[in-house]
Design a protein around this motif. Structure first.
Motif, short mmCIF file in Angstrom:
data_model
loop_
_atom_site.label_atom_id
_atom_site.label_comp_id
_atom_site.label_asym_id
_atom_site.label_seq_id
_atom_site.Cartn_x
_atom_site.Cartn_y
_atom_site.Cartn_z
N LYS A 7 0.83 -1.21 0.00
CA LYS A 7 0.00 0.00 0.00
C LYS A 7 0.86 1.26 0.00
O LYS A 7 0.52 2.27 -0.62
CB LYS A 7 -0.92 -0.01 1.22
N GLN A 27 -14.54 -8.23 6.82
CA GLN A 27 -14.65 -6.79 7.03
C GLN A 27 -13.42 -6.06 6.50
O GLN A 27 -13.53 -5.02 5.83
CB GLN A 27 -14.82 -6.51 8.52
N HIS A 35 -15.29 -5.33 2.75
CA HIS A 35 -16.14 -4.16 2.98
C HIS A 35 -15.49 -2.90 2.40
O HIS A 35 -14.26 -2.77 2.40
CB HIS A 35 -16.41 -3.98 4.46
N LYS A 36 -16.30 -1.96 1.97
CA LYS A 36 -15.80 -0.76 1.31
C LYS A 36 -14.82 0.03 2.17
O LYS A 36 -13.89 0.63 1.67
CB LYS A 36 -16.97 0.13 0.89
N LYS A 37 -15.06 0.05 3.48
CA LYS A 37 -14.20 0.82 4.38
C LYS A 37 -13.13 -0.04 5.05
O LYS A 37 -12.44 0.44 5.96
CB LYS A 37 -15.06 1.52 5.43
N GLY A 38 -12.98 -1.29 4.61
CA GLY A 38 -11.99 -2.16 5.20
C GLY A 38 -10.57 -1.70 4.90
O GLY A 38 -10.29 -1.18 3.82
N GLU A 39 -9.66 -1.91 5.84
CA GLU A 39 -8.28 -1.44 5.66
C GLU A 39 -7.62 -2.01 4.41
O GLU A 39 -6.81 -1.33 3.75
CB GLU A 39 -7.45 -1.83 6.90
N ASN A 42 -9.32 -3.27 1.69
CA ASN A 42 -10.28 -3.34 0.59
C ASN A 42 -9.60 -3.11 -0.76
O ASN A 42 -10.02 -3.65 -1.79
CB ASN A 42 -11.40 -2.32 0.80
N TRP A 43 -8.56 -2.32 -0.77
CA TRP A 43 -7.83 -2.00 -2.01
C TRP A 43 -7.16 -3.22 -2.63
O TRP A 43 -6.91 -3.26 -3.84
CB TRP A 43 -6.75 -0.95 -1.72
N ARG A 78 -9.27 -5.18 -5.09
CA ARG A 78 -9.82 -4.23 -6.05
C ARG A 78 -8.76 -3.78 -7.06
O ARG A 78 -9.06 -3.57 -8.24
CB ARG A 78 -10.38 -3.03 -5.28
#
Length: 441
Positions: A127, A264, A268-272, A274-275, A278
């Motif tokens: 990240k 989660q 989930h969209k707000k998950g740490e 999530n990127w 994606r």
């Protein structure tokens, strides 16, 4: 003949890394005594190679594959390749890009997860590259997608096609669960809404009828050898998965709670994280070089010829959103991050290789097949492959009798050619641009 290695890692703060790397380069070995004794030779080169112009990537490429949750190995490899640096005494996850790093394509070849020792730190290191606006491409690995399949299967209604995916992750995912539990759940009331041990076992494991019904369900999708291999693999994992969890200090209740937390974090969209899934791509093409985790089959070859890599990557993500996990995981798309060209895998034949060459792809750069003496170049199925999984993670290295964590990267540039840099080989292996070009003329 050995020659001094042009310095690609000139950072005084990283003597611990540079002293473990070769200081000289030599042509890519081809003699019978080397691990590369059956590699590239003109007599083995398919005729189409000689009819098509080899195109090099527009920008230099650094390919690092299969870090398997070893953040120290991953960051050391970026530093060794000359694309990143870290201030003295700075912690993991605090890299900065070098001038070279800002103009280089960094391709992470998949299998970021599993095995350990630092799944979460490794994810944060990747990240960090995005935060630095590096030119990063993250490819899908089989270990990464196994986690996704397990989490999705747990969230969906059980059927014969998906109910084995959680246990299918096997013992190598347990270190990740241990990390997630310790960091996010250990000091909480994690057990408040978690069912009892037997109920968790039922939720996590395939039903009694799976072994009887799966071969019929998979008929027509998998080869006969593939079905047999899958059933045998699941028999072993079904027997041992709980034991591996308990050995790591995790009950099935804790595993189930951790899995919900992973959903989660990753889904989930707000998950740490999530990127992570994606941003993932299936394949990347740079010039005549195709980068992927494992390999190709005839169907994927035709897709790349007719529709290109952008279409393949869109198809990958659209298929991930389908409710039928079975048809995705055993498809040609998933074969791309799983195959080892075994009888159990979808086949790559001369027809597929011909399509790949027509698509302008002449070299496949892959991870997935770990090597203990640095990178290897080989003709497989009539197609040039650069095998670039050089056993980076300390867990695998300990099992294989190798010291510490691994360091290395595969560097591809039209000026220098293909460079295999590894702490486990005495020289950097160099196949010059002219040498590789000569195969095509």
């Amino acid at each position: 003949m050995k020659s001094p290695l042009p310095c690609v890692f000139d950072h005084p703060n990283h003597a611990d890394i540079t002293t473990r790397l070769p200081s000289e380069w030599a042509p890519w070995p081809r003699d019978d005594s080397s691990v590369n004794h059956h590699v590239l030779s003109t007599s083995k080169t398919p005729s189409r190679f000689k009819k098509n112009k080899l195109r090099w990537p527009k920008r230099p490429v650094v390919f690092i594959s299969d870090p398997h949750a070893d953040a120290e190995a991953f960051e050391a490899s970026l530093i060794a390749a000359g694309v990143a640096e870290r201030k003295k005494k700075a912690a993991l996850g605090q890299l900065t890009l070098t001038k070279k790093g800002r103009r280089t394509d960094i391709i992470v070849g998949g299998d970021c997860l599993d095995k350990g020792p630092s799944n979460l730190t490794l994810l944060r290191s990747v990240k960090q590259l995005y935060k630095l606006k590096a030119r990063v491409t993250l490819l899908a690995g089989n270990h990464d997608l196994r986690l996704l399949m397990g989490l999705l299967a747990l969230a969906r209604k059980k059927d014969i096609g998906n109910q084995h995916f959680f246990v299918r992750m096997g013992k190598k995912v347990v270190p990740l669960f241990r990390e997630v539990f310790d960091e996010y759940l250990a000091d909480t009331k994690w057990d408040k809404k978690i069912p009892d041990e037997d109920t968790c076992r039922t939720l996590l494991f395939p039903g009694d009828d799976w072994f009887k019904e799966f071969p019929f369900h998979a008929a027509g999708f998998l080869t006969v050898e593939g079905i047999d291999r899958e059933v045998r693999k699941m028999a072993s994992k079904n027997h041992s998965f709980e034991k591996h969890c308990l050995a790591a200090g995790l009950s099935l209740r804790q595993v189930y709670a951790t899995s919900l937390k992973c959903q989660q974090l990753f889904l989930h969209k707000k998950g740490e994280f999530n990127w992570f899934f994606r941003k993932m791509a299936l394949v990347a093409k740079r010039g005549s070089f195709l980068f992927l985790h494992a390999g190709l089959d005839d169907s994927m070859a035709q897709m790349l010829l007719k529709n290109g890599t952008q279409y393949a990557n869109k198809a990958f993500h659209r298929n991930l959103k389908r409710r039928d996990l079975f048809s995705f995981y055993y498809s040609s798309i998933a074969n791309t991050f799983r195959t080892k060209y075994r009888d159990a895998d979808l086949p790559l034949t001369a027809r597929g290789v011909d399509a790949i060459h027509k698509a302008g792809i002449h070299v496949v750069v892959q991870g997935h097949i770990n090597r203990q003496q640095g990178q290897r170049v080989a003709i497989k199925k009539g197609l040039v492959h650069v095998e670039a999984d050089i056993t980076l993670d300390s867990h695998s290295r300990k099992v294989e009798g190798l010291d510490s964590y691994g360091i290395g990267a595969t560097l591809i540039d039209k000026t220098t050619g293909i460079v295999g840099l590894s702490c486990d080989y005495p020289t950097a292996k160099v196949m010059s641009a002219n040498e590789l070009k000569g195969i095509y003329e």
